[in-house]
Design a protein around this motif. Sequence first.
Motif, PDB file in Angstrom:
ATOM      1  N   GLY A   1       0.678  -1.218   0.119  1.00 10.21           N
ATOM      2  CA  GLY A   1      -0.014  -0.081   0.016  1.00 10.21           C
ATOM      3  C   GLY A   1       0.722   1.290  -0.013  1.00 10.21           C
ATOM      4  O   GLY A   1       0.328   2.430  -0.267  1.00 10.21           O
ATOM      5  N   ARG A   2       2.029   1.279   0.157  1.00 11.82           N
ATOM      6  CA  ARG A   2       3.103   2.286  -0.001  1.00 11.82           C
ATOM      7  C   ARG A   2       3.916   2.286  -1.123  1.00 11.82           C
ATOM      8  O   ARG A   2       4.322   1.057  -1.614  1.00 11.82           O
ATOM      9  CB  ARG A   2       3.849   2.314   1.466  1.00 11.82           C
ATOM     10  CG  ARG A   2       3.099   2.774   2.502  1.00 11.82           C
ATOM     11  CD  ARG A   2       4.196   3.027   3.976  1.00 11.82           C
ATOM     12  NE  ARG A   2       5.298   3.803   3.707  1.00 11.82           N
ATOM     13  CZ  ARG A   2       6.112   4.039   4.304  1.00 11.82           C
ATOM     14  NH1 ARG A   2       6.116   3.177   5.709  1.00 11.82           N
ATOM     15  NH2 ARG A   2       7.275   4.759   4.088  1.00 11.82           N
ATOM     16  N   ASP A   3       4.090   3.426  -1.645  1.00  6.23           N
ATOM     17  CA  ASP A   3       4.934   3.266  -2.756  1.00  6.23           C
ATOM     18  C   ASP A   3       6.516   3.377  -2.541  1.00  6.23           C
ATOM     19  O   ASP A   3       7.183   4.508  -2.703  1.00  6.23           O
ATOM     20  CB  ASP A   3       4.582   4.695  -3.674  1.00  6.23           C
ATOM     21  CG  ASP A   3       5.383   4.561  -5.000  1.00  6.23           C
ATOM     22  OD1 ASP A   3       5.912   3.675  -5.420  1.00  6.23           O
ATOM     23  OD2 ASP A   3       5.373   5.704  -5.552  1.00  6.23           O
ATOM     24  N   VAL A   4       6.921   2.163  -1.744  1.00  5.63           N
ATOM     25  CA  VAL A   4       8.425   2.121  -1.216  1.00  5.63           C
ATOM     26  C   VAL A   4       8.819   0.598  -1.688  1.00  5.63           C
ATOM     27  O   VAL A   4       8.101  -0.409  -1.493  1.00  5.63           O
ATOM     28  CB  VAL A   4       8.320   2.398   0.176  1.00  5.63           C
ATOM     29  CG1 VAL A   4       9.765   2.060   0.719  1.00  5.63           C
ATOM     30  CG2 VAL A   4       8.085   3.951   0.338  1.00  5.63           C
ATOM     31  N   THR A   5      10.021   0.570  -2.369  1.00  2.68           N
ATOM     32  CA  THR A   5      10.409  -0.559  -2.688  1.00  2.68           C
ATOM     33  C   THR A   5      11.531  -1.105  -1.708  1.00  2.68           C
ATOM     34  O   THR A   5      12.416  -0.184  -1.110  1.00  2.68           O
ATOM     35  CB  THR A   5      11.162  -0.946  -4.179  1.00  2.68           C
ATOM     36  OG1 THR A   5      12.026   0.093  -4.105  1.00  2.68           O
ATOM     37  CG2 THR A   5       9.877  -0.307  -5.172  1.00  2.68           C
ATOM     38  N   VAL A   6      11.532  -2.278  -1.435  1.00  2.00           N
ATOM     39  CA  VAL A   6      12.817  -2.830  -0.736  1.00  2.00           C
ATOM     40  C   VAL A   6      13.383  -4.109  -1.375  1.00  2.00           C
ATOM     41  O   VAL A   6      12.863  -4.892  -1.850  1.00  2.00           O
ATOM     42  CB  VAL A   6      12.152  -3.360   0.587  1.00  2.00           C
ATOM     43  CG1 VAL A   6      13.376  -4.019   1.598  1.00  2.00           C
ATOM     44  CG2 VAL A   6      11.268  -2.504   1.319  1.00  2.00           C
ATOM     45  N   ASN A   7      14.572  -3.809  -1.596  1.00  2.00           N
ATOM     46  CA  ASN A   7      15.396  -4.989  -2.127  1.00  2.00           C
ATOM     47  C   ASN A   7      16.725  -4.960  -1.684  1.00  2.00           C
ATOM     48  O   ASN A   7      17.303  -4.345  -0.708  1.00  2.00           O
ATOM     49  CB  ASN A   7      15.593  -4.576  -3.916  1.00  2.00           C
ATOM     50  CG  ASN A   7      14.279  -4.522  -4.463  1.00  2.00           C
ATOM     51  OD1 ASN A   7      13.681  -5.511  -4.856  1.00  2.00           O
ATOM     52  ND2 ASN A   7      13.582  -3.581  -4.864  1.00  2.00           N
ATOM     53  N   THR A   8      17.327  -6.103  -2.069  1.00  2.00           N
ATOM     54  CA  THR A   8      18.826  -6.552  -1.564  1.00  2.00           C
ATOM     55  C   THR A   8      19.555  -6.796  -2.651  1.00  2.00           C
ATOM     56  O   THR A   8      19.371  -7.367  -3.534  1.00  2.00           O
ATOM     57  CB  THR A   8      18.941  -7.738  -0.722  1.00  2.00           C
ATOM     58  OG1 THR A   8      18.424  -7.424   0.841  1.00  2.00           O
ATOM     59  CG2 THR A   8      20.116  -8.204  -0.428  1.00  2.00           C
ATOM     60  N   VAL A   9      20.988  -6.168  -2.574  1.00  2.00           N
ATOM     61  CA  VAL A   9      22.011  -6.384  -3.596  1.00  2.00           C
ATOM     62  C   VAL A   9      23.030  -7.327  -2.821  1.00  2.00           C
ATOM     63  O   VAL A   9      23.325  -7.220  -1.594  1.00  2.00           O
ATOM     64  CB  VAL A   9      22.715  -5.354  -4.246  1.00  2.00           C
ATOM     65  CG1 VAL A   9      23.682  -5.501  -5.108  1.00  2.00           C
ATOM     66  CG2 VAL A   9      21.733  -4.374  -4.808  1.00  2.00           C
ATOM     67  N   ALA A  10      23.324  -8.514  -3.615  1.00  2.00           N
ATOM     68  CA  ALA A  10      24.216  -9.489  -2.937  1.00  2.00           C
ATOM     69  C   ALA A  10      25.396  -9.835  -3.554  1.00  2.00           C
ATOM     70  O   ALA A  10      25.245 -10.606  -4.724  1.00  2.00           O
ATOM     71  CB  ALA A  10      23.340 -11.005  -2.679  1.00  2.00           C
ATOM     72  N   PRO A  11      26.460  -8.667  -3.329  1.00  2.00           N
ATOM     73  CA  PRO A  11      27.715  -8.780  -4.320  1.00  2.00           C
ATOM     74  C   PRO A  11      28.325 -10.139  -4.049  1.00  2.00           C
ATOM     75  O   PRO A  11      28.407 -11.003  -3.041  1.00  2.00           O
ATOM     76  CB  PRO A  11      28.488  -7.696  -3.701  1.00  2.00           C
ATOM     77  CG  PRO A  11      27.415  -6.887  -3.047  1.00  2.00           C
ATOM     78  CD  PRO A  11      26.406  -7.750  -2.580  1.00  2.00           C
ATOM     79  N   GLY A  12      29.135 -10.512  -5.211  1.00  2.00           N
ATOM     80  CA  GLY A  12      30.249 -11.727  -5.136  1.00  2.00           C
ATOM     81  C   GLY A  12      31.399 -11.062  -4.415  1.00  2.00           C
ATOM     82  O   GLY A  12      31.550  -9.842  -4.188  1.00  2.00           O
ATOM     83  N   PRO A  13      32.665 -11.618  -4.699  1.00  2.00           N
ATOM     84  CA  PRO A  13      33.743 -11.038  -4.299  1.00  2.00           C
ATOM     85  C   PRO A  13      34.166  -9.861  -4.912  1.00  2.00           C
ATOM     86  O   PRO A  13      34.109  -9.624  -6.239  1.00  2.00           O
ATOM     87  CB  PRO A  13      34.864 -12.142  -4.652  1.00  2.00           C
ATOM     88  CG  PRO A  13      34.234 -13.401  -4.546  1.00  2.00           C
ATOM     89  CD  PRO A  13      32.750 -12.973  -5.241  1.00  2.00           C
ATOM     90  N   THR A  14      34.406  -8.829  -4.332  1.00  2.00           N
ATOM     91  CA  THR A  14      34.665  -7.372  -4.750  1.00  2.00           C
ATOM     92  C   THR A  14      35.568  -6.623  -4.430  1.00  2.00           C
ATOM     93  O   THR A  14      35.926  -6.683  -3.020  1.00  2.00           O
ATOM     94  CB  THR A  14      33.290  -6.530  -4.419  1.00  2.00           C
ATOM     95  OG1 THR A  14      32.023  -7.282  -5.109  1.00  2.00           O
ATOM     96  CG2 THR A  14      33.410  -5.272  -5.042  1.00  2.00           C
TER      97      THR A  14
END
Length: 244
Positions: free
Chosen positions: A172-185
């Motif tokens: 109901g809110r215009d807010v996204t929630v995501n995760t970035v999962a990097p490999g070896p950086t």
Amino acid sequence: MSNERVAIVTGGSSGIGREAAARLGREGYAVVIGYAGNQANADEAVKEVEQAGGRAIAVQADVADETAVAAMFDRAEQAYGGVDVVVNAAGIMPLSPLAELDLDVFDRVVRTNLRGTIVVDQQAVRRLRSGGALINVSSSLTKLARPGYSAYSATKGGVEAITLILARELRGRDVTVNTVAPGPTATPLFFEGKSQELIDRITTEPPLERLGEPADIAEIIAFLAGPARWINGQVIYANGGSAA
């Protein structure tokens, strides 16, 4: 500057967080650099954002301290009028086989990586404006299952679980929630405590046969922060093909 978007980046004084802050600066963001203790690095990160075209301030905050984190959000609102994007990139990565793991060290990893995510995300969901984005940072080690990383990977698995649940709690809110999962950086966090032999071996694992660069991850963060409105509740594994 009423259309200016505002971002808080924890762990913003080094590594992926610092690169993400500069990348958002290129998009014209005002950025609050959250940092644990190294003010000199944080001041340099502020300059990088400004040189990229954005505005920036640095605010010291232990991500696991809810009072300090609330004060950091207050400072963002006072300086720039609100918060549109939160990038939670703060984290620590002590390595040990599980059998030899110092439980005090484990508690510290949980405090920063897991409690810190809960604390930052809690403020984010209370404060993010419509059209906002919350971006947590996990790790492809949750898939790679590399020996020595049990404490770190356990906390990052928790970060991924939190992300998926939180996206649904924000219905109901215009807010996204995501995760970035990097490999070896190629960051100081990655190189710390590793032999050259191990670094070389990890470097050749991806089909692209190189380490990730902070800029590779920052590009994904900038995408999730702005144009990627239909990506929500996802974990994006960014590792050059090292893991699914």
